[in-house]
Write a protein that holds these residues in place. Sequence first.
Motif, PDB file in Angstrom:
ATOM      1  N   ILE A 208       0.832  -1.215   0.000  1.00 59.53           N
ATOM      2  CA  ILE A 208       0.000   0.000   0.000  1.00 59.53           C
ATOM      3  C   ILE A 208       0.868   1.267   0.000  1.00 59.53           C
ATOM      4  O   ILE A 208       2.048   1.229   0.355  1.00 59.53           O
ATOM      5  N   GLY A 209       0.217   2.366  -0.386  1.00 59.89           N
ATOM      6  CA  GLY A 209       0.909   3.648  -0.526  1.00 59.89           C
ATOM      7  C   GLY A 209       1.682   4.058   0.720  1.00 59.89           C
ATOM      8  O   GLY A 209       2.818   4.524   0.626  1.00 59.89           O
ATOM      9  N   GLU A 210       1.061   3.864   1.886  1.00 65.74           N
ATOM     10  CA  GLU A 210       1.731   4.280   3.133  1.00 65.74           C
ATOM     11  C   GLU A 210       3.047   3.549   3.347  1.00 65.74           C
ATOM     12  O   GLU A 210       4.022   4.134   3.802  1.00 65.74           O
ATOM     13  N   GLN A 211       3.029   2.262   3.023  1.00 69.14           N
ATOM     14  CA  GLN A 211       4.258   1.476   3.171  1.00 69.14           C
ATOM     15  C   GLN A 211       5.327   2.015   2.218  1.00 69.14           C
ATOM     16  O   GLN A 211       6.488   2.177   2.590  1.00 69.14           O
ATOM     17  N   GLN A 212       4.914   2.308   0.996  1.00 63.29           N
ATOM     18  CA  GLN A 212       5.879   2.811   0.008  1.00 63.29           C
ATOM     19  C   GLN A 212       6.419   4.191   0.406  1.00 63.29           C
ATOM     20  O   GLN A 212       7.587   4.491   0.182  1.00 63.29           O
ATOM     21  N   GLU A 213       5.541   5.018   1.012  1.00 66.65           N
ATOM     22  CA  GLU A 213       5.991   6.352   1.462  1.00 66.65           C
ATOM     23  C   GLU A 213       7.105   6.200   2.494  1.00 66.65           C
ATOM     24  O   GLU A 213       8.095   6.935   2.469  1.00 66.65           O
ATOM     25  N   ARG A 214       6.933   5.228   3.394  1.00 62.69           N
ATOM     26  CA  ARG A 214       7.957   5.010   4.424  1.00 62.69           C
ATOM     27  C   ARG A 214       9.273   4.552   3.804  1.00 62.69           C
ATOM     28  O   ARG A 214      10.355   4.972   4.212  1.00 62.69           O
ATOM     29  N   VAL A 215       9.166   3.689   2.786  1.00 58.18           N
ATOM     30  CA  VAL A 215      10.373   3.203   2.105  1.00 58.18           C
ATOM     31  C   VAL A 215      11.120   4.384   1.485  1.00 58.18           C
ATOM     32  O   VAL A 215      12.325   4.572   1.688  1.00 58.18           O
ATOM     33  N   VAL A 216      10.378   5.203   0.736  1.00 53.75           N
ATOM     34  CA  VAL A 216      11.017   6.311   0.012  1.00 53.75           C
ATOM     35  C   VAL A 216      11.606   7.319   1.002  1.00 53.75           C
ATOM     36  O   VAL A 216      12.750   7.779   0.826  1.00 53.75           O
ATOM     37  N   ALA A 217      10.862   7.622   2.058  1.00 56.49           N
ATOM     38  CA  ALA A 217      11.371   8.581   3.053  1.00 56.49           C
ATOM     39  C   ALA A 217      12.672   8.048   3.672  1.00 56.49           C
ATOM     40  O   ALA A 217      13.631   8.811   3.883  1.00 56.49           O
ATOM     41  N   THR A 218      12.736   6.758   3.913  1.00 56.58           N
ATOM     42  CA  THR A 218      13.936   6.176   4.533  1.00 56.58           C
ATOM     43  C   THR A 218      15.129   6.255   3.586  1.00 56.58           C
ATOM     44  O   THR A 218      16.238   6.607   3.999  1.00 56.58           O
ATOM     45  N   VAL A 219      14.906   5.937   2.318  1.00 55.42           N
ATOM     46  CA  VAL A 219      16.010   5.980   1.349  1.00 55.42           C
ATOM     47  C   VAL A 219      16.490   7.428   1.177  1.00 55.42           C
ATOM     48  O   VAL A 219      17.698   7.713   1.190  1.00 55.42           O
ATOM     49  N   ARG A 220      15.551   8.350   1.048  1.00 55.91           N
ATOM     50  CA  ARG A 220      15.929   9.765   0.865  1.00 55.91           C
ATOM     51  C   ARG A 220      16.710  10.270   2.080  1.00 55.91           C
ATOM     52  O   ARG A 220      17.743  10.924   1.924  1.00 55.91           O
ATOM     53  N   ALA A 221      16.222   9.917   3.259  1.00 52.36           N
ATOM     54  CA  ALA A 221      16.887  10.384   4.486  1.00 52.36           C
ATOM     55  C   ALA A 221      18.300   9.797   4.574  1.00 52.36           C
ATOM     56  O   ALA A 221      19.255  10.480   4.976  1.00 52.36           O
ATOM     57  N   ALA A 222      18.451   8.553   4.153  1.00 53.47           N
ATOM     58  CA  ALA A 222      19.768   7.879   4.235  1.00 53.47           C
ATOM     59  C   ALA A 222      20.803   8.632   3.399  1.00 53.47           C
ATOM     60  O   ALA A 222      21.988   8.655   3.739  1.00 53.47           O
ATOM     61  N   LEU A 223      20.347   9.263   2.315  1.00 57.25           N
ATOM     62  CA  LEU A 223      21.278   9.967   1.424  1.00 57.25           C
ATOM     63  C   LEU A 223      21.226  11.472   1.602  1.00 57.25           C
ATOM     64  O   LEU A 223      21.822  12.233   0.829  1.00 57.25           O
ATOM     65  N   GLY A 224      20.429  11.907   2.576  1.00 58.81           N
ATOM     66  CA  GLY A 224      20.334  13.348   2.832  1.00 58.81           C
ATOM     67  C   GLY A 224      19.610  14.116   1.748  1.00 58.81           C
ATOM     68  O   GLY A 224      19.836  15.304   1.546  1.00 58.81           O
ATOM     69  N   VAL A 225      18.704  13.427   1.010  1.00 67.03           N
ATOM     70  CA  VAL A 225      17.909  14.122   0.000  1.00 67.03           C
ATOM     71  C   VAL A 225      16.692  14.723   0.719  1.00 67.03           C
ATOM     72  O   VAL A 225      15.931  13.977   1.343  1.00 67.03           O
ATOM     73  N   PRO A 226      16.499  16.051   0.645  1.00 63.54           N
ATOM     74  CA  PRO A 226      15.393  16.651   1.394  1.00 63.54           C
ATOM     75  C   PRO A 226      14.040  16.105   0.948  1.00 63.54           C
ATOM     76  O   PRO A 226      13.862  15.771  -0.209  1.00 63.54           O
ATOM     77  N   ALA A 227      13.098  16.042   1.924  1.00 66.44           N
ATOM     78  CA  ALA A 227      11.761  15.482   1.617  1.00 66.44           C
ATOM     79  C   ALA A 227      10.997  16.435   0.728  1.00 66.44           C
ATOM     80  O   ALA A 227      11.253  17.633   0.719  1.00 66.44           O
TER      81      ALA A 227
END
Length: 361
Positions: A342-361
Amino acid sequence: MTQQIPLIDVKAQYAPFIPQIKAAIDEVLENGQFVFGPNVTAFEEEAARYLGVRETIGVGNGTDAIVLVLNALEIAAGDEVICPAFTFYATAEAIARVGATPVFADIDPHTLNLDPERVAERVTSRTKAIMPVHLFGRPAPLAELAELGLPLIEDAAQAFGSPEIAGVGIASTFSFYPTKNLFGLGDGGLVATNDEGLAERIRMLRFHGSKAKRVFEYIGTNSRLDEIQAAALRIFLRELDGWTVLRREAAERYRELGLGDACEVPADEPGHVYHLFVSRSPQRDEIRAALTEAQIGSGDYYLPPLHLQPALRYLGYSEGDLPETERAAKENFSVPLWAGIIGEQQERVVATVRAALGVPA
Ligand SMILES: Cc1ncc(COP(=O)(O)O)c(C=O)c1O
């Protein structure tokens, strides 16, 4: 507590069908025909119709499917088959098991599939076939590979459900291992072909080289799709197109959510059925560590790639021989995707990957 997100939730896919599966297994029990029963025959017909080919042959697993095609084509010692080194080991293992030589060609760094130009460079007078793999569910460039004028054996283990595959090459092979797009309740496999003579030989080879139990015409093996697997596969085949739509929507959602701002995500392509959603980044290890920390499943594939595997050392490859393959093996990673994420799960995945690389939300 944060909820775990698995890499693949197979049970979420089959859970709604448990009553139907139980009823189908009950029927097999009542019937008592566990091998070569009516479900195998029906599944072979339904799969052939689905794939748009004349013949399919149910076999024990996807590895045997490849071996049986090679045996039926009489590919053996002294022959070469060109394949990728960026694939599951079974692709090259099957070639080696029939005594032939796997010849590795490098991949396209963006599609991760065989690069036809690199394949052309590897053709010799001993080349008997090319074995493209539809890796992670993305169709290999069959039309360009076909221009090389050699038989194509498609290793389609990861791509059942793609309309772009099967029937192009001389044969296509599938695996029904439980994480595949079309899966069984254990091991299973299939060969699809438009060549009726080839189908007939494979049908014999899967049962000791015999048409009926009395006369044995070839040295074959025992590798059959069993009746309970076929009964379940018939149920799942009816769901497959719906599942593929969900997989493609989930892939699109990853792109829309901006996963591609942090790494190279797979481009959309018609016929990509997203067996896995595999991206790449030079910071793959940091990304995977962050996902694990956040209780999110991830994967990476084929390191070491096949040309550097101990069992295939005898082929004489060394590091640097397949630069794109080696780089892809160090950079790729998969994020959760199944039919039903579901979308919420995917949002968490993307937020985690972006945060890991310091890409702003
Ligand atoms: C590309 C590829 N080829 C072959 C196989 C072998 O299939 P099986 O595990 O059913 O033997 C697999 C999967 O496991 C695969 O991913």
